[in-house]
Design a protein around this motif. Structure first.
Motif, PDB file in Angstrom:
ATOM      1  N   MET A 173      70.636  47.497  28.578  1.00 22.51           N
ATOM      2  CA  MET A 173      69.108  47.583  28.435  1.00 22.51           C
ATOM      3  C   MET A 173      68.795  49.144  28.526  1.00 22.51           C
ATOM      4  N   ILE A 174      67.730  49.174  28.049  1.00 21.72           N
ATOM      5  CA  ILE A 174      66.975  50.564  27.955  1.00 21.72           C
ATOM      6  C   ILE A 174      66.140  50.801  29.173  1.00 21.72           C
ATOM      7  N   HIS A 175      66.401  51.987  29.835  1.00 18.41           N
ATOM      8  CA  HIS A 175      65.618  52.455  31.184  1.00 18.41           C
ATOM      9  C   HIS A 175      65.057  53.914  30.573  1.00 18.41           C
ATOM     10  N   CYS A 212      72.886  49.643  21.851  1.00 18.92           N
ATOM     11  CA  CYS A 212      72.377  48.640  22.584  1.00 18.92           C
ATOM     12  C   CYS A 212      71.816  47.641  21.698  1.00 18.92           C
ATOM     13  N   PRO A 213      72.553  46.978  20.725  1.00 20.97           N
ATOM     14  CA  PRO A 213      72.102  46.100  19.899  1.00 20.97           C
ATOM     15  C   PRO A 213      71.600  44.793  20.643  1.00 20.97           C
ATOM     16  N   ASP A 214      70.612  44.149  20.020  1.00 21.46           N
ATOM     17  CA  ASP A 214      69.976  42.919  20.698  1.00 21.46           C
ATOM     18  C   ASP A 214      71.093  42.029  21.299  1.00 21.46           C
ATOM     19  N   GLU A 252      72.435  43.275  27.212  1.00 23.95           N
ATOM     20  CA  GLU A 252      72.567  43.034  28.662  1.00 23.95           C
ATOM     21  C   GLU A 252      73.992  43.565  29.239  1.00 23.95           C
ATOM     22  N   GLU A 253      74.745  44.044  28.227  1.00 26.58           N
ATOM     23  CA  GLU A 253      76.079  44.444  28.604  1.00 26.58           C
ATOM     24  C   GLU A 253      76.080  45.946  28.576  1.00 26.58           C
ATOM     25  N   ASP A 304      63.347  48.251  28.352  1.00 23.65           N
ATOM     26  CA  ASP A 304      63.494  47.392  29.137  1.00 23.65           C
ATOM     27  C   ASP A 304      62.675  47.600  30.625  1.00 23.65           C
ATOM     28  N   TYR A 305      63.122  48.721  30.970  1.00 22.31           N
ATOM     29  CA  TYR A 305      62.708  49.241  32.352  1.00 22.31           C
ATOM     30  C   TYR A 305      61.992  50.544  32.036  1.00 22.31           C
TER      31      TYR A 305
END
Length: 176
Positions: A1-3, A126-128, A132-133, A152-153
Protein backbone atom coordinates in the motif's frame (compact mmCIF):
# COMPACT_ATOMS: atom_id res chain seq x y z
CA UNK A 1 0.00 0.00 0.00
CA UNK A 2 1.07 3.58 -0.48
CA UNK A 3 1.60 5.83 2.55
CA UNK A 4 2.17 9.58 2.54
CA UNK A 5 3.43 11.44 5.60
CA UNK A 6 3.16 15.13 4.83
CA UNK A 7 2.53 18.53 6.38
CA UNK A 8 4.47 21.35 8.01
CA UNK A 9 4.89 19.59 11.35
CA UNK A 10 7.71 17.54 12.79
CA UNK A 11 7.49 13.77 12.57
CA UNK A 12 7.26 12.76 8.92
CA UNK A 13 10.66 11.08 8.80
CA UNK A 14 10.26 9.79 12.35
CA UNK A 15 7.00 8.06 11.43
CA UNK A 16 8.51 6.51 8.30
CA UNK A 17 11.58 5.24 10.16
CA UNK A 18 9.42 3.86 12.96
CA UNK A 19 7.45 1.91 10.37
CA UNK A 20 10.74 0.57 8.95
CA UNK A 21 11.77 -0.66 12.41
CA UNK A 22 8.38 -2.32 12.92
CA UNK A 23 8.55 -4.05 9.54
CA UNK A 24 12.15 -5.19 10.08
CA UNK A 25 11.10 -6.62 13.45
CA UNK A 26 8.72 -8.87 11.53
CA UNK A 27 11.39 -10.04 9.10
CA UNK A 28 10.53 -7.72 6.23
CA UNK A 29 13.12 -6.21 3.88
CA UNK A 30 13.23 -2.44 3.60
CA UNK A 31 15.06 -0.05 1.27
CA UNK A 32 15.37 3.59 2.35
CA UNK A 33 16.39 6.45 0.05
CA UNK A 34 16.75 9.93 1.53
CA UNK A 35 16.43 13.05 -0.61
CA UNK A 36 17.92 16.49 0.19
CA UNK A 37 19.57 15.11 3.31
CA UNK A 38 23.00 14.00 4.44
CA UNK A 39 24.17 10.91 6.27
CA UNK A 40 24.69 13.13 9.34
CA UNK A 41 21.39 12.22 10.93
CA UNK A 42 20.99 10.14 14.07
CA UNK A 43 18.79 7.46 12.57
CA UNK A 44 21.19 6.52 9.77
CA UNK A 45 23.77 4.40 11.67
CA UNK A 46 21.10 2.73 13.77
CA UNK A 47 18.90 1.84 10.80
CA UNK A 48 21.90 0.61 8.81
CA UNK A 49 22.67 -1.82 11.65
CA UNK A 50 19.17 -3.34 11.68
CA UNK A 51 18.94 -6.65 9.78
CA UNK A 52 16.63 -6.27 6.79
CA UNK A 53 17.05 -2.50 6.41
CA UNK A 54 19.17 -1.10 3.58
CA UNK A 55 19.79 2.65 3.79
CA UNK A 56 21.14 3.96 0.52
CA UNK A 57 24.03 6.31 1.27
CA UNK A 58 23.90 10.03 0.52
CA UNK A 59 27.04 10.10 -1.59
CA UNK A 60 26.61 13.76 -2.52
CA UNK A 61 25.11 16.68 -0.70
CA UNK A 62 24.17 20.01 -2.16
CA UNK A 63 23.08 22.10 0.80
CA UNK A 64 19.88 24.06 0.98
CA UNK A 65 18.08 24.45 -2.34
CA UNK A 66 17.76 28.21 -2.01
CA UNK A 67 21.56 28.48 -1.75
CA UNK A 68 22.31 26.29 -4.78
CA UNK A 69 23.65 27.76 -8.00
CA UNK A 70 21.99 26.78 -11.26
CA UNK A 71 24.88 24.36 -11.85
CA UNK A 72 24.38 22.76 -8.42
CA UNK A 73 20.64 22.47 -9.06
CA UNK A 74 21.35 20.66 -12.33
CA UNK A 75 23.81 18.31 -10.56
CA UNK A 76 21.37 17.71 -7.72
CA UNK A 77 18.58 16.93 -10.17
CA UNK A 78 20.69 14.36 -11.96
CA UNK A 79 21.78 12.84 -8.65
CA UNK A 80 18.27 12.59 -7.18
CA UNK A 81 16.74 11.23 -10.38
CA UNK A 82 19.43 8.52 -10.29
CA UNK A 83 18.78 7.90 -6.58
CA UNK A 84 15.10 7.32 -7.32
CA UNK A 85 16.00 4.71 -9.92
CA UNK A 86 18.57 3.16 -7.58
CA UNK A 87 15.99 2.82 -4.78
CA UNK A 88 13.61 0.78 -6.91
CA UNK A 89 16.42 -1.25 -8.52
CA UNK A 90 17.71 -2.12 -5.04
CA UNK A 91 14.17 -3.00 -3.94
CA UNK A 92 13.82 -5.38 -6.88
CA UNK A 93 17.24 -6.92 -6.25
CA UNK A 94 16.57 -7.39 -2.53
CA UNK A 95 12.93 -8.38 -3.09
CA UNK A 96 12.03 -5.65 -0.64
CA UNK A 97 8.70 -5.54 1.10
CA UNK A 98 8.94 -1.80 1.76
CA UNK A 99 10.51 1.24 0.10
CA UNK A 100 10.79 4.55 1.92
CA UNK A 101 11.46 7.70 -0.11
CA UNK A 102 12.19 10.25 2.60
CA UNK A 103 11.68 13.88 1.53
CA UNK A 104 10.76 12.83 -1.99
CA UNK A 105 8.09 15.56 -2.00
CA UNK A 106 10.80 18.23 -1.62
CA UNK A 107 12.77 16.72 -4.49
CA UNK A 108 9.63 16.75 -6.62
CA UNK A 109 8.71 20.28 -5.54
CA UNK A 110 12.12 21.62 -6.56
CA UNK A 111 12.01 19.67 -9.85
CA UNK A 112 14.98 17.57 -8.73
CA UNK A 113 12.99 14.39 -9.36
CA UNK A 114 10.31 13.58 -11.91
CA UNK A 115 6.81 12.80 -10.65
CA UNK A 116 5.82 10.93 -13.81
CA UNK A 117 8.80 8.61 -13.39
CA UNK A 118 8.03 8.16 -9.70
CA UNK A 119 4.47 7.13 -10.58
CA UNK A 120 5.74 4.64 -13.18
CA UNK A 121 8.03 3.09 -10.58
CA UNK A 122 5.25 3.08 -7.98
CA UNK A 123 2.96 1.20 -10.35
CA UNK A 124 5.62 -1.48 -10.87
CA UNK A 125 6.44 -1.81 -7.16
CA UNK A 126 2.83 -1.63 -5.92
CA UNK A 127 0.68 -3.02 -8.74
CA UNK A 128 -2.98 -3.45 -7.91
CA UNK A 129 -2.68 -7.26 -7.73
CA UNK A 130 0.11 -7.02 -5.11
CA UNK A 131 -1.06 -3.86 -3.36
CA UNK A 132 -1.48 -5.48 0.06
CA UNK A 133 1.92 -7.24 -0.05
CA UNK A 134 4.22 -4.22 -0.34
CA UNK A 135 4.50 -0.82 1.29
CA UNK A 136 5.72 2.39 -0.30
CA UNK A 137 6.23 5.35 2.03
CA UNK A 138 6.61 8.89 0.69
CA UNK A 139 7.44 11.81 2.99
CA UNK A 140 7.65 15.57 2.68
CA UNK A 141 5.62 18.70 2.38
CA UNK A 142 3.08 19.52 -0.29
CA UNK A 143 2.38 16.25 -2.10
CA UNK A 144 0.59 16.68 -5.41
CA UNK A 145 -3.11 15.93 -5.70
CA UNK A 146 -2.23 13.05 -7.99
CA UNK A 147 0.03 11.40 -5.40
CA UNK A 148 -2.55 12.02 -2.68
CA UNK A 149 -5.23 10.34 -4.79
CA UNK A 150 -3.00 7.28 -5.29
CA UNK A 151 -2.23 6.85 -1.58
CA UNK A 152 -3.93 4.35 0.69
CA UNK A 153 -2.76 6.17 3.84
CA UNK A 154 -2.30 9.92 4.14
CA UNK A 155 -1.16 11.36 7.45
CA UNK A 156 -0.63 15.09 7.79
CA UNK A 157 1.62 16.37 10.54
CA UNK A 158 0.48 19.84 11.55
CA UNK A 159 2.82 22.25 13.28
CA UNK A 160 1.13 23.89 16.24
CA UNK A 161 4.31 25.07 17.95
CA UNK A 162 8.01 24.59 17.21
CA UNK A 163 11.16 25.84 18.97
CA UNK A 164 12.37 27.30 15.66
CA UNK A 165 9.79 30.05 16.17
CA UNK A 166 11.84 31.11 19.22
CA UNK A 167 15.09 31.02 17.27
CA UNK A 168 16.14 27.56 18.51
CA UNK A 169 17.91 25.75 15.69
CA UNK A 170 17.71 22.03 14.88
CA UNK A 171 19.14 19.89 17.68
CA UNK A 172 21.26 16.78 17.32
CA UNK A 173 19.32 13.66 18.22
CA UNK A 174 15.95 15.41 18.05
CA UNK A 175 15.60 17.03 14.62
CA UNK A 176 18.48 15.16 13.02
Amino acid sequence: MIHIYCGDGKGKTTAAMGLAIRAAGRGKKIVIARFLKTDDSGEVPVLAAVPGIRVLPCEKTFGFYFRMTDQQKAEAGAYYRELLEKAFAEAAREQADMVILDEIMAALGYNLADEERLIELMEVFCPDDRREERELILTGRNPSERLLSMADYVTEMKMVRHPYEKGIMARIGIEY
